[in-house]
Design an enzyme around this catalytic site. Sequence first.
Site, PDB file in Angstrom:
ATOM      1  N   SER A 102       0.835  -1.203   0.000  1.00 34.02           N
ATOM      2  CA  SER A 102       0.000   0.000   0.000  1.00 34.02           C
ATOM      3  C   SER A 102       0.874   1.260   0.000  1.00 34.02           C
ATOM      4  CB  SER A 102      -0.965  -0.021   1.184  1.00 34.02           C
ATOM      5  OG  SER A 102      -1.934   0.997   1.073  1.00 34.02           O
TER       6      SER A 102
ATOM      7  N   HIS B  64      -8.527   1.214  -0.493  1.00 33.54           N
ATOM      8  CA  HIS B  64      -8.407   0.343  -1.657  1.00 33.54           C
ATOM      9  C   HIS B  64      -9.774  -0.154  -2.135  1.00 33.54           C
ATOM     10  CE1 HIS B  64      -4.079   0.514  -1.614  1.00 33.54           C
ATOM     11  NE2 HIS B  64      -4.119   0.316  -0.316  1.00 33.54           N
TER      12      HIS B  64
END
Length: 272
Positions: free
Chosen positions: A44, A148
């Site tokens: 991430s 996300h």
Amino acid sequence: TEQAQAQTLTATQWAQPAIGAISKGLFDLLTEYGVKADALAGHSYGELVALCAAGVMDEEALWTASRVRGEAMAVNGVDRGTMAAVSAPLNDITGVLNGLSDGVVLANRNHPKQGVISGSRDGIATAIEAMKEAGFSAREIPVSAAFHSTLVADAQTPFAQAIDGLNFSAPHTPVYSNVTAKPYPTEGQRDLLAQQITSTVDFVGVVEAMVAQGIRTFVECGPKGVLTGLLRRCLKGVEGVQILNIDGKTNKVDGDLQFKTLLVQLAASGVA
């Protein structure tokens, strides 16, 4: 004061630059001791640090991108949903989600038997119950948004606009993308990095791709050693693997001794 600072650091606009500072500092420390990476990856936000380490952006650009990404993803009073961790084979998690109609998605493919799902608060509550009915362990994670997923899509535009004004170069070391599980291209890095905000973090795919390219020694540069645990599960059964991290917290008695031990281990494996 320490409690107040810790609370402030939970806000994503402060957490991301702070994580970046620690991770890049640890990477630079390894570099000073002659450790050279054959490939790089992040999970991430950590992908920004990996891109900086690969020369795609300089440090000033990293801090700018980190700040803007964190600010763009901050809640600011808006309900952007939540996330939950599910302990189950990834295909089974996807199978349960396919039977629901509330838009919950698999946000993180962390290791073969654990994933994180994102969605609205009601959607996550429903998904948790569905996972438990299927015999899987599931629990909500205390986060500020459904990262996300499309619920943070409004962060993509300001982030893309900000990094469009930064200097990007071709990576001198392969950086494996969370989105594609392939090395970043020599062009179009900005688009891929912006796309990552709403895309699934395919950490399993990244690790598998790195192993396929012959990577066997993995070193985590980060604040808590979380990826070390994920790597152990992703690499279970793969022969000749060495997984290390340089977070001083793993040795509360003497962090310096822990780092020296890491260097010895790396030297023994031919990395440094």
